[in-house]
Design a protein around this motif. Sequence first.
Motif, short mmCIF file in Angstrom:
data_model
loop_
_atom_site.label_atom_id
_atom_site.label_comp_id
_atom_site.label_asym_id
_atom_site.label_seq_id
_atom_site.Cartn_x
_atom_site.Cartn_y
_atom_site.Cartn_z
N UNK A 111 43.73 32.01 45.15
CA UNK A 111 42.45 32.53 44.68
C UNK A 111 41.33 31.84 45.45
N UNK A 112 40.13 32.36 45.29
CA UNK A 112 38.99 31.81 45.99
C UNK A 112 37.79 31.82 45.04
N UNK A 113 36.95 30.82 45.19
CA UNK A 113 35.69 30.74 44.47
C UNK A 113 34.58 31.07 45.45
N UNK A 114 33.48 31.61 44.95
CA UNK A 114 32.33 31.89 45.80
C UNK A 114 31.07 31.55 45.03
N UNK A 115 30.08 31.04 45.75
CA UNK A 115 28.84 30.63 45.12
C UNK A 115 27.67 30.97 46.04
N UNK A 116 26.63 31.53 45.42
CA UNK A 116 25.39 31.83 46.15
C UNK A 116 24.26 31.71 45.14
N UNK A 117 23.35 30.76 45.37
CA UNK A 117 22.28 30.53 44.41
C UNK A 117 22.85 30.19 43.06
N UNK A 118 22.43 30.92 42.01
CA UNK A 118 22.95 30.66 40.68
C UNK A 118 24.11 31.59 40.31
N UNK A 119 24.64 32.29 41.31
CA UNK A 119 25.78 33.18 41.09
C UNK A 119 27.06 32.46 41.48
N UNK A 120 28.10 32.69 40.69
CA UNK A 120 29.40 32.09 40.99
C UNK A 120 30.50 33.02 40.51
N UNK A 121 31.60 33.04 41.24
CA UNK A 121 32.72 33.90 40.86
C UNK A 121 34.03 33.33 41.38
N UNK A 122 35.10 33.88 40.83
CA UNK A 122 36.46 33.51 41.24
C UNK A 122 37.25 34.80 41.34
N UNK A 123 38.00 34.94 42.44
CA UNK A 123 38.82 36.13 42.65
C UNK A 123 40.26 35.72 42.93
N UNK A 124 41.19 36.34 42.21
CA UNK A 124 42.61 36.18 42.48
C UNK A 124 42.94 37.01 43.71
N UNK A 125 43.81 36.48 44.55
CA UNK A 125 44.22 37.13 45.80
C UNK A 125 45.68 37.54 45.67
N UNK A 126 45.96 38.83 45.85
CA UNK A 126 47.34 39.32 45.85
C UNK A 126 47.72 39.65 47.28
N UNK A 127 48.40 38.71 47.90
CA UNK A 127 48.76 38.83 49.31
C UNK A 127 49.71 40.00 49.56
N UNK A 128 50.62 40.26 48.64
CA UNK A 128 51.63 41.30 48.85
C UNK A 128 51.04 42.69 48.96
N UNK A 129 50.06 42.99 48.12
CA UNK A 129 49.47 44.34 48.16
C UNK A 129 48.06 44.32 48.75
N UNK A 130 47.67 43.17 49.31
CA UNK A 130 46.37 42.97 49.92
C UNK A 130 45.25 43.48 49.01
N UNK A 131 45.17 42.84 47.84
CA UNK A 131 44.17 43.23 46.85
C UNK A 131 43.57 41.98 46.23
N UNK A 132 42.42 42.15 45.58
CA UNK A 132 41.77 41.06 44.88
C UNK A 132 41.40 41.53 43.48
N UNK A 133 41.27 40.55 42.56
CA UNK A 133 40.88 40.86 41.20
C UNK A 133 39.92 39.78 40.73
N UNK A 134 38.79 40.19 40.21
CA UNK A 134 37.81 39.24 39.73
C UNK A 134 38.31 38.55 38.46
#
Length: 82
Positions: free
Chosen positions: A24-47
């Motif tokens: 998974x990956x975290x992302x931050x910009x200003x006061x926004x923050x999120x985390x996304x799960x990474x599904x390598x097998x089907x090349x997809x992401x889920x918040x």
Amino acid sequence: MPTILYILGWRIFFYSNEGEEPIHVHAQKGDMECKFWIDEEIMDIREAIGYNLTPKARKEIRKIIFQNFDLIVQSWKEYFKS
């Protein structure tokens, strides 16, 4: 907290103590923050978490993650030796 990249004001990173979790990956910009799960097998992401994300920001970060999908997966695997 290894940072994978900075792009369009976003910092894309993961925490060094999260190697037991799926990719998974975290992302931050200003006061926004999120985390996304990474599904390598089907090349997809889920918040998993989204804090203060506007619809425009959500679309932007999803696009960034998809455009850098291979880099994110490779960085995770290299760091956690998986």
